[in-house]
Design a protein around this motif. Structure first.
Motif, short mmCIF file in Angstrom:
data_model
loop_
_atom_site.label_atom_id
_atom_site.label_comp_id
_atom_site.label_asym_id
_atom_site.label_seq_id
_atom_site.Cartn_x
_atom_site.Cartn_y
_atom_site.Cartn_z
N THR A 240 -14.07 82.71 63.62
CA THR A 240 -13.83 84.16 63.63
C THR A 240 -12.37 84.47 63.91
O THR A 240 -11.75 85.35 63.27
CB THR A 240 -14.72 84.83 64.70
OG1 THR A 240 -16.09 84.53 64.40
CG2 THR A 240 -14.53 86.33 64.72
N ILE A 241 -11.78 83.75 64.90
CA ILE A 241 -10.37 83.98 65.23
C ILE A 241 -9.49 83.68 64.03
O ILE A 241 -8.59 84.46 63.67
CB ILE A 241 -9.98 83.12 66.44
CG1 ILE A 241 -10.65 83.66 67.72
CG2 ILE A 241 -8.46 83.10 66.62
CD1 ILE A 241 -10.43 82.81 68.94
N LEU A 242 -9.73 82.55 63.38
CA LEU A 242 -8.91 82.18 62.23
C LEU A 242 -9.07 83.18 61.08
O LEU A 242 -8.09 83.60 60.45
CB LEU A 242 -9.29 80.77 61.75
CG LEU A 242 -8.56 79.60 62.43
CD1 LEU A 242 -9.06 78.28 61.88
CD2 LEU A 242 -7.05 79.71 62.24
N ALA A 243 -10.31 83.53 60.78
CA ALA A 243 -10.55 84.47 59.67
C ALA A 243 -9.84 85.79 59.90
O ALA A 243 -9.20 86.35 58.99
CB ALA A 243 -12.05 84.67 59.49
N ALA B 94 -10.55 73.32 63.76
CA ALA B 94 -11.07 74.46 62.98
C ALA B 94 -10.10 74.76 61.83
O ALA B 94 -8.88 74.60 61.98
CB ALA B 94 -11.23 75.69 63.87
N THR B 95 -10.67 75.16 60.70
CA THR B 95 -9.84 75.53 59.53
C THR B 95 -10.41 76.80 58.89
O THR B 95 -11.57 77.15 59.10
CB THR B 95 -9.83 74.41 58.48
OG1 THR B 95 -11.16 74.23 57.97
CG2 THR B 95 -9.32 73.11 59.06
N HIS B 96 -9.55 77.45 58.11
CA HIS B 96 -9.98 78.62 57.34
C HIS B 96 -9.29 78.58 55.97
O HIS B 96 -8.06 78.57 55.89
CB HIS B 96 -9.63 79.93 58.06
CG HIS B 96 -10.08 81.16 57.32
ND1 HIS B 96 -11.40 81.50 57.19
CD2 HIS B 96 -9.37 82.13 56.66
CE1 HIS B 96 -11.51 82.62 56.49
NE2 HIS B 96 -10.27 83.02 56.14
N LYS B 97 -10.12 78.52 54.93
CA LYS B 97 -9.65 78.50 53.54
C LYS B 97 -8.68 77.35 53.26
O LYS B 97 -7.70 77.50 52.54
CB LYS B 97 -9.00 79.84 53.18
CG LYS B 97 -9.99 81.00 53.12
CD LYS B 97 -9.32 82.28 52.61
CE LYS B 97 -10.34 83.41 52.50
NZ LYS B 97 -9.73 84.66 51.99
N MET B 98 -8.96 76.21 53.89
CA MET B 98 -8.20 75.01 53.61
C MET B 98 -9.01 74.12 52.66
O MET B 98 -10.24 74.04 52.80
CB MET B 98 -7.90 74.23 54.90
CG MET B 98 -6.71 74.78 55.67
SD MET B 98 -5.19 74.52 54.75
CE MET B 98 -3.98 74.95 55.99
N PRO B 99 -8.36 73.43 51.73
CA PRO B 99 -9.08 72.55 50.83
C PRO B 99 -9.82 71.45 51.61
O PRO B 99 -9.31 70.95 52.62
CB PRO B 99 -7.99 71.95 49.94
CG PRO B 99 -6.85 72.90 50.03
CD PRO B 99 -6.91 73.49 51.41
N PRO B 100 -11.03 71.05 51.19
CA PRO B 100 -11.79 69.99 51.89
C PRO B 100 -11.00 68.70 52.02
O PRO B 100 -11.12 68.00 53.03
CB PRO B 100 -13.02 69.82 51.02
CG PRO B 100 -13.18 71.12 50.30
CD PRO B 100 -11.79 71.63 50.06
N GLU B 101 -10.18 68.40 50.99
CA GLU B 101 -9.41 67.16 51.05
C GLU B 101 -8.44 67.18 52.23
O GLU B 101 -8.28 66.17 52.94
CB GLU B 101 -8.65 66.98 49.74
CG GLU B 101 -7.88 65.67 49.66
CD GLU B 101 -7.12 65.53 48.35
OE1 GLU B 101 -6.37 64.55 48.21
OE2 GLU B 101 -7.27 66.42 47.47
N PHE B 102 -7.81 68.33 52.45
CA PHE B 102 -6.90 68.46 53.59
C PHE B 102 -7.66 68.34 54.91
O PHE B 102 -7.23 67.64 55.84
CB PHE B 102 -6.17 69.80 53.50
CG PHE B 102 -5.28 70.09 54.69
CD1 PHE B 102 -3.97 69.63 54.72
CD2 PHE B 102 -5.77 70.82 55.78
CE1 PHE B 102 -3.17 69.89 55.83
CE2 PHE B 102 -4.96 71.09 56.87
CZ PHE B 102 -3.65 70.61 56.89
#
Length: 842
Positions: free
Chosen positions: A80-83, A108-116
């Motif tokens: 939630t914080i990242l979004a 935690a990630t937001h809108k990062m490619p799965p590979e990354f």
């Protein structure tokens, strides 16, 4: 309208009208004649600010709501914080990292490619001085990079930077540190896929979101600690319930503690050891790999002083090993226990906590992980708490066991006293009950109470064992000496404890041991006025030594047995004296008759002892007369006969002297006597009779015998009588006829001489009556010889007894007290020493 007109007027004063007309033509005219964009710009800015504020309030509200609802799970909070941070700051993606003091871990990630995401999750990032994160750590403030593709960290091919640019397409990035009480706990990073720097307002917003992430982390930590605390309190409560619900039974306590410690400390398995002063013994384990558990159970664990666990035992402090596989003791394989832990148990990280009682080591508590993951300080403190609970449980169990033992002993003592009081004259009932109680309370398989009968100690009460236990005991004559535990207890006059009779070089009862199968033996003497009158013997079928408390308990029962025996004796004496006081005239008459019988016995004794010398005189006189009738007279043989008559008369006179001394004062004419010389002189005197009966004589005389105080003639008569009895006993033997005479020390203040024959032996039923007057086993015997012999020995302060020989025949044993006043050793000991081989023959 007037204000705007005024501004316009001020701004347009002194200017040509053409210019104004040209401006008006380029834009949409307002009612006041101004450009509409210039008029609308402040309103649009305010609207955007209002919209941005509303959006920020909404994002903040959403973040606060998710934080307030969180139960410790940070994933939805971080998402939630990242979004919201990405949305409010008009970014394209974002990440949150956790700092462990050495590296940044992606959480935690937001809108990062799965590979990354996969790459960063697998490989924690250790920042260097050129990377954005390294600069953030060095300056402890945010790092804002306008174009990451042109940054020096990308030029140096820093892996996280390369991944951000080439995989996630990040160009502009903002990394904000997260602090808790001035301590770095992580970072929040947002990025744009185009070169467009963040504004100061947006940087401030990201910092606010980072602060909220810190709040969320702290809340989660507090919730987690609260949950941990509740779980620990619940676990402690469970363990305490088990302790109170299992008084004296430690296994449920061990199981509960191990399971709770393993679960709360996230360990794969755990062990509990007891320390016996020499080694650690595995007493409980949970989830331990079978091969490792079997290895630990196979033998006690004796850590070397230089090993990790050895240091724990020495310092009595916690040992925490992050990775056992990199330990030198494992790489050099100098610690077999550590090698077994790693290769059989898969151990990598472990913690060992000593269990102490008043500063003394009583055991150890260990937890293991099969991966390199050190325990936290809180977990180690929890393990220490569990170890303390185990120590308390062990102490409680010990106290409960001691209390139970004490109550059992008190009940047993009361039971024995009750039996003693109810069985005034029934000694056997008391001794049987004593044997039963001591067997039960001391955890023994067999028990026997022996009492002195003459020079032997025979069983009078038993408990346990096979049906033929008493028969086996009766078949073995037990006497003072080091060959048996009972004999040793009598000799030493104190408890004798043999942990394993098979390992005792002095133990001789091999046949009895094989028949009964016992290994551990305890013998406690029954002492009355400093003199042993019996022995209590306890036996165990396995090598399991008795404890000091059990030995003291047996001593207590021995004292009670002596009390019972003494009470019976005193009551018997009291009854006897009462009977004596109430004797009638008939009893006095019987006493008079007994005196007459004693006089008759003395006369018979004179007749018995003088008969042989008188017969010899008559025979020698007749021979002398025959030699005088020869023509010419054989004066030489006649003279020899007359000389033998003189010797016979002297011998008859000596018999009268001996009998007079026997019925006179007991110590009159007592002089120091060497038993070696006396015995050898009798054998020399009777050598012709022994030769005539084809009897081989073996002697074994100790060279260090003390002298005894006695009457030479009386003691000589005893040995003459015993040896002649042996000659007569072996007259019917068709095989080898062997007479064995042995003399040796008996304890520290007596001498024992044993005369053993190979005759048919004495009926065991007659052993007690063989020394009574007028009791004989000979067809033409008077039954006075052995009675007189015993009288002589007893008047010398000694004992004369008979017992069966080990194979066949009989043994007559004479024990006489040493004459300490003379302070002289036996005369002629050199002669005896030169002939003391097992089969020296006369």
């Amino acid at each position: 309208m007037g204000r705007y007109s005024k501004v316009s007027t001020e701004r347009g004063k002194g200017r040509p009208r053409k210019s104004l007309a040209r401006k008006t033509k380029r834009g949409v005219r307002s009612p006041g004649g101004r450009d509409s964009r210039a008029a609308d710009h402040p309103v649009a800015a305010l609207k955007r600010q209002l919209k941005d504020a509303a959006q920020q309030d909404k994002a903040t509200s959403e973040v606060l709501r998710i934080i307030s609802r969180s139960t410790g799970d940070l994933r939805p909070v971080f998402a939630t914080i990242l979004a919201n941070a990405v949305q409010v700051c008009d970014a394209n993606n974002g990440v949150i990292n956790r700092w462990d003091g050495n590296a940044l871990h992606l959480i935690a990630t937001h809108k990062m490619p799965p590979e990354f995401t996969d790459l960063r999750t697998r490989s924690p990032y250790r920042p260097n001085q050129h990377s954005p994160s390294g600069r953030m750590l060095a300056t402890r403030t945010f790092v804002h990079i306008r174009d990451l593709a042109k940054d020096q960290s990308y030029a140096r091919r820093n892996p996280p930077t390369v991944a951000a640019v080439e995989i996630a397409g990040v160009r502009t990035t903002l990394a904000v540190p997260m602090f808790k009480e001035n301590e770095l706990v992580g970072s929040l990073t947002v990025g744009r896929t185009e070169v467009r720097p963040f504004t100061a307002k947006q940087i401030e917003l990201v910092q606010n979101f980072a602060a909220k992430a810190v709040i969320a982390i702290e809340n989660a930590r507090l919730v987690h600690e609260l949950q941990e605390s509740l779980e620990q309190q619940t676990a402690v409560s469970d363990v305490l319930q088990v302790i109170t619900g299992s008084p004296g039974n430690l296994q449920p306590v061990f199981d509960a503690v191990l399971e709770n410690a393993r679960r709360l400390c996230d360990a794969e398995f755990g062990n509990i050891y007891r320390w016996d002063g020499d080694a650690l013994n595995l007493v409980a384990w949970r989830n331990t790999p079978p091969a490792f558990a079997e290895y630990r159970q196979r033998a006690p664990f004796r850590p070397s002083p230089t090993s990790l666990v050895g240091r724990m035992l020495k310092t009595k402090s916690v040992v925490h090993v992050a990775d056992a596989a990199v330990n030198r003791d494992y790489s050099e394989r100098t610690d077999p226990s550590l090698v077994a832990a790693i290769e059989l148990g898969g151990v990598r990280t472990y913690v060992a906590v000593p269990m102490l009682k008043e500063g003394e080591l009583i055991g150890a508590f260990t937890l293991f992980r099969q991966e390199v993951r050190p325990f936290t300080n809180r977990q180690i403190a929890l393990i220490t708490s569990f170890a303390n609970q185990v120590s308390i449980a062990i102490e409680n169990a010990r106290l409960a066991h001691e209390l139970r033992e004490s109550l059992q002993q008190q009940a047993a003592a009361a039971d024995v006293l009750k039996v003693i009081s109810r069985s005034t004259f029934d000694l056997q009932t008391v001794l049987d009950r004593l044997a039963e109680l001591v067997t039960k309370l001391c955890d023994a398989e067999l028990a026997a109470i022996h009492r002195q009968e003459g020079m032997n100690y025979r069983v009078i009460a038993i408990c346990g064992g096979p049906p033929n236990f008493r028969e086996i005991q009766d078949s073995v004559p037990l006497e003072p000496g080091r060959g048996t535990v009972i004999g040793r207890a009598v000799l030493e006059r104190k408890p004798v404890h043999v942990a394993d009779v098979l390992a005792d070089p002095d133990y001789l009862l091999k046949e009895a041991q094989q028949r009964l199968g016992y290994r551990t033996v305890l013998g406690v003497p029954l002492m009355r006025e400093g003199r042993p009158i019996g022995v209590i013997a306890l036996l165990r079928l396995t090598v399991r030594p008795f404890t000091e408390k059990q030995i003291k308990l047996v001593q207590s029962f021995a004292d009670q047995a002596v009390i019972a025996i003494e009470n019976t004796r005193l009551l018997s004496e009291l009854r006897q004296r009462t009977d004596e006081l109430g004797r009638s005239v008939a009893e006095l008459q019987r006493e008079r008759n007994n005196k007459l019988m004693n006089l008759e016995a003395m006369v018979a004794a004179i007749s018995h002892e003088v008969k042989q010398p008188l017969a010899g005189i008559a025979a020698d006189g007749g021979a002398a007369l025959r030699f005088l009738r020869h023509v010419p007279p054989n004066l030489k043989e006649a003279r020899l006969g007359l000389e033998n008559m003189i010797k016979g008369s002297l011998l008859a006179g000596q018999v009268f002297d001996n009998i007079r001394a026997l019925f006179g004062k007991s110590t009159q004419n007592h002089l120091p006597v060497s038993m070696n010389e006396l015995t050898l002189s009798v054998l020399q005197m009777l050598r012709d009779e022994l030769k005539d009966h084809c009897i081989e004589t073996h002697t074994a005389m100790s060279s260090e015998l003390p002298l005894v105080a006695g009457h030479w003639g009386q003691l000589q008569e005893v040995f003459i009588n015993l040896i002649r009895n042996a000659i007569e006993a072996m007259a019917t033997v068709k095989g080898d006829r062997l007479l064995q005479v042995r003399a040796e020390r008996y304890g520290s203040d007596a001498v024992v001489v044993m005369v053993e024959d190979s005759g048919p032996g004495i009926d065991p039923k007659q052993l007690d009556s063989i020394f009574d007057a007028f009791v004989t086993t000979k067809p033409d015997g008077m039954g006075l010889g052995l009675a007189i012999c015993r009288t002589i020995i007893e008047r010398h302060g000694g004992q004369l007894s008979a017992l069966p020989a080990h194979s066949q025949g009989s043994i007559f044993r004479i024990v006489l007290p040493a004459d300490h006043a003379s302070g002289v050793r036996s005369k002629g000991y050199s002669w005896a020493r030169n002939r003391r081989s097992k089969a020296s023959s006369l």
